[in-house]
Design a protein around this motif. Sequence first.
Motif, PDB file in Angstrom:
ATOM      1  N   SER A 105      27.159  69.664  11.835  1.00  0.00           N
ATOM      2  CA  SER A 105      27.730  69.468  10.504  1.00  0.00           C
ATOM      3  C   SER A 105      28.986  68.597  10.419  1.00  0.00           C
ATOM      4  CB  SER A 105      27.955  70.805   9.793  1.00  0.00           C
ATOM      5  OG  SER A 105      29.060  71.493  10.318  1.00  0.00           O
ATOM      6  N   PHE A 106      29.489  68.064  11.530  1.00  0.00           N
ATOM      7  CA  PHE A 106      30.570  67.091  11.371  1.00  0.00           C
ATOM      8  C   PHE A 106      29.944  65.786  10.919  1.00  0.00           C
ATOM      9  CE2 PHE A 106      29.425  66.396  15.841  1.00  0.00           C
ATOM     10  CZ  PHE A 106      29.397  65.023  15.929  1.00  0.00           C
ATOM     11  N   ARG A 107      30.734  64.993  10.226  1.00  0.00           N
ATOM     12  CA  ARG A 107      30.236  63.673   9.857  1.00  0.00           C
ATOM     13  C   ARG A 107      31.283  62.638  10.202  1.00  0.00           C
ATOM     14  NH1 ARG A 107      30.756  61.120   4.774  1.00  0.00           N
ATOM     15  NH2 ARG A 107      32.528  61.932   3.634  1.00  0.00           N
ATOM     16  N   ILE A 108      30.814  61.429  10.462  1.00  0.00           N
ATOM     17  CA  ILE A 108      31.703  60.333  10.820  1.00  0.00           C
ATOM     18  C   ILE A 108      31.878  59.461   9.599  1.00  0.00           C
ATOM     19  CG2 ILE A 108      32.015  58.334  12.327  1.00  0.00           C
ATOM     20  CD1 ILE A 108      30.475  59.949  14.434  1.00  0.00           C
ATOM     21  N   LYS A 109      33.139  59.195   9.271  1.00  0.00           N
ATOM     22  CA  LYS A 109      33.443  58.428   8.070  1.00  0.00           C
ATOM     23  C   LYS A 109      34.695  57.604   8.293  1.00  0.00           C
ATOM     24  CE  LYS A 109      36.404  61.940   5.924  1.00  0.00           C
ATOM     25  NZ  LYS A 109      37.604  61.140   5.760  1.00  0.00           N
ATOM     26  N   PRO A 110      34.901  56.583   7.469  1.00  0.00           N
ATOM     27  CA  PRO A 110      36.151  55.834   7.567  1.00  0.00           C
ATOM     28  C   PRO A 110      37.335  56.740   7.225  1.00  0.00           C
ATOM     29  CG  PRO A 110      34.526  54.620   6.274  1.00  0.00           C
ATOM     30  CD  PRO A 110      33.976  56.000   6.486  1.00  0.00           C
ATOM     31  N   ALA A 111      38.422  56.571   7.932  1.00  0.00           N
ATOM     32  CA  ALA A 111      39.628  57.358   7.660  1.00  0.00           C
ATOM     33  C   ALA A 111      40.250  56.916   6.344  1.00  0.00           C
ATOM     34  CB  ALA A 111      40.623  57.185   8.797  1.00  0.00           C
ATOM     35  N   THR A 112      40.974  57.834   5.732  1.00  0.00           N
ATOM     36  CA  THR A 112      41.738  57.531   4.517  1.00  0.00           C
ATOM     37  C   THR A 112      43.202  57.865   4.782  1.00  0.00           C
ATOM     38  OG1 THR A 112      41.545  59.761   3.597  1.00  0.00           O
ATOM     39  CG2 THR A 112      39.743  58.195   3.100  1.00  0.00           C
ATOM     40  N   GLU A 113      44.056  57.537   3.824  1.00  0.00           N
ATOM     41  CA  GLU A 113      45.476  57.883   3.962  1.00  0.00           C
ATOM     42  C   GLU A 113      45.665  59.376   4.167  1.00  0.00           C
ATOM     43  OE1 GLU A 113      48.756  56.353   1.583  1.00  0.00           O
ATOM     44  OE2 GLU A 113      47.427  54.716   0.972  1.00  0.00           O
ATOM     45  N   ALA A 114      44.800  60.180   3.556  1.00  0.00           N
ATOM     46  CA  ALA A 114      44.907  61.629   3.690  1.00  0.00           C
ATOM     47  C   ALA A 114      44.685  62.100   5.124  1.00  0.00           C
ATOM     48  CB  ALA A 114      43.903  62.309   2.758  1.00  0.00           C
ATOM     49  N   ASP A 115      44.082  61.258   5.964  1.00  0.00           N
ATOM     50  CA  ASP A 115      43.797  61.623   7.356  1.00  0.00           C
ATOM     51  C   ASP A 115      44.908  61.231   8.327  1.00  0.00           C
ATOM     52  OD1 ASP A 115      41.168  62.612   6.750  1.00  0.00           O
ATOM     53  OD2 ASP A 115      40.439  60.534   6.702  1.00  0.00           O
ATOM     54  N   ILE A 116      45.934  60.541   7.868  1.00  0.00           N
ATOM     55  CA  ILE A 116      46.960  59.994   8.770  1.00  0.00           C
ATOM     56  C   ILE A 116      47.589  61.063   9.662  1.00  0.00           C
ATOM     57  CG2 ILE A 116      49.265  58.925   8.854  1.00  0.00           C
ATOM     58  CD1 ILE A 116      48.323  57.120   6.519  1.00  0.00           C
ATOM     59  N   ALA A 117      48.048  62.164   9.081  1.00  0.00           N
ATOM     60  CA  ALA A 117      48.712  63.203   9.886  1.00  0.00           C
ATOM     61  C   ALA A 117      47.747  63.793  10.912  1.00  0.00           C
ATOM     62  CB  ALA A 117      49.280  64.293   8.989  1.00  0.00           C
ATOM     63  N   ALA A 118      46.499  64.010  10.507  1.00  0.00           N
ATOM     64  CA  ALA A 118      45.513  64.584  11.423  1.00  0.00           C
ATOM     65  C   ALA A 118      45.165  63.612  12.544  1.00  0.00           C
ATOM     66  CB  ALA A 118      44.255  64.991  10.654  1.00  0.00           C
ATOM     67  N   ILE A 119      45.062  62.327  12.229  1.00  0.00           N
ATOM     68  CA  ILE A 119      44.794  61.320  13.259  1.00  0.00           C
ATOM     69  C   ILE A 119      45.892  61.361  14.314  1.00  0.00           C
ATOM     70  CG2 ILE A 119      44.746  58.818  13.705  1.00  0.00           C
ATOM     71  CD1 ILE A 119      43.365  58.569  10.903  1.00  0.00           C
ATOM     72  N   ALA A 120      47.138  61.383  13.866  1.00  0.00           N
ATOM     73  CA  ALA A 120      48.275  61.423  14.803  1.00  0.00           C
ATOM     74  C   ALA A 120      48.263  62.706  15.628  1.00  0.00           C
ATOM     75  CB  ALA A 120      49.589  61.277  14.033  1.00  0.00           C
ATOM     76  N   ALA A 121      48.004  63.837  14.980  1.00  0.00           N
ATOM     77  CA  ALA A 121      48.031  65.121  15.684  1.00  0.00           C
ATOM     78  C   ALA A 121      46.902  65.232  16.703  1.00  0.00           C
ATOM     79  CB  ALA A 121      47.951  66.268  14.669  1.00  0.00           C
ATOM     80  N   VAL A 122      45.684  64.852  16.316  1.00  0.00           N
ATOM     81  CA  VAL A 122      44.546  64.920  17.238  1.00  0.00           C
ATOM     82  C   VAL A 122      44.773  63.967  18.409  1.00  0.00           C
ATOM     83  CG1 VAL A 122      42.085  64.360  17.508  1.00  0.00           C
ATOM     84  CG2 VAL A 122      42.850  65.761  15.578  1.00  0.00           C
ATOM     85  N   GLY A 123      45.219  62.755  18.133  1.00  0.00           N
ATOM     86  CA  GLY A 123      45.484  61.798  19.207  1.00  0.00           C
ATOM     87  C   GLY A 123      46.509  62.324  20.190  1.00  0.00           C
ATOM     88  N   SER A 124      47.606  62.869  19.683  1.00  0.00           N
ATOM     89  CA  SER A 124      48.666  63.394  20.547  1.00  0.00           C
ATOM     90  C   SER A 124      48.177  64.561  21.394  1.00  0.00           C
ATOM     91  CB  SER A 124      49.867  63.849  19.703  1.00  0.00           C
ATOM     92  OG  SER A 124      50.457  62.762  19.059  1.00  0.00           O
ATOM     93  N   ARG A 125      47.456  65.499  20.762  1.00  0.00           N
ATOM     94  CA  ARG A 125      46.951  66.666  21.512  1.00  0.00           C
ATOM     95  C   ARG A 125      45.953  66.241  22.582  1.00  0.00           C
ATOM     96  NH1 ARG A 125      46.891  69.203  16.444  1.00  0.00           N
ATOM     97  NH2 ARG A 125      44.634  68.909  16.199  1.00  0.00           N
TER      98      ARG A 125
END
Length: 161
Positions: free
Chosen positions: A3-23
């Motif tokens: 059930s995950f889907r792959i989609k283009p990131a939006t501004e709303a995803d910025i914090a999550a992108i940074a957090a997932v990358g760092s972890r």
Amino acid sequence: MSSFRIKPATEADIAAIAAVGSRAWASNIFSFEPELPGMRSHVERAFQAFAEASHANVLVAAVDGHVLGWGARDENNDYISDLWVDPAVQGQGIGSAILRTLKRHIADAGYLRARISTHARNVGAIRLYEREGFRVIEQGLEWSTSLEREIDKVKMLAELQ
């Protein structure tokens, strides 16, 4: 994982992108590199800056708006610059799905090959890339901005016919 889907990131995803990358970065790199003072906060700031500047080039794997992983091409070329999956959900096909989607985008842009690189001691990533059709074409020392020194890296290539 279903059930995950792959989609283009939006501004709303910025914090999550940074957090997932760092972890993801920290959970992997410190298994074979020493953690120096200030390194983790330096990398967190770098991921935040990247997410703010480049989220338009990022694909996220998300479920119910929750980012599980992401991948990117810094520029619209044949090089996959980033592939990060939250450590809590690694091994569930998310990285493979992101990688396949990025390869498809590269092929759709007219390229015959896709390139990626990683730390030579990152055996998990190398195995993933090999399963997805990449092969090591070069190994050698390269400057790492995040580690602030030269590290042994592998460069990999996949044919996209």
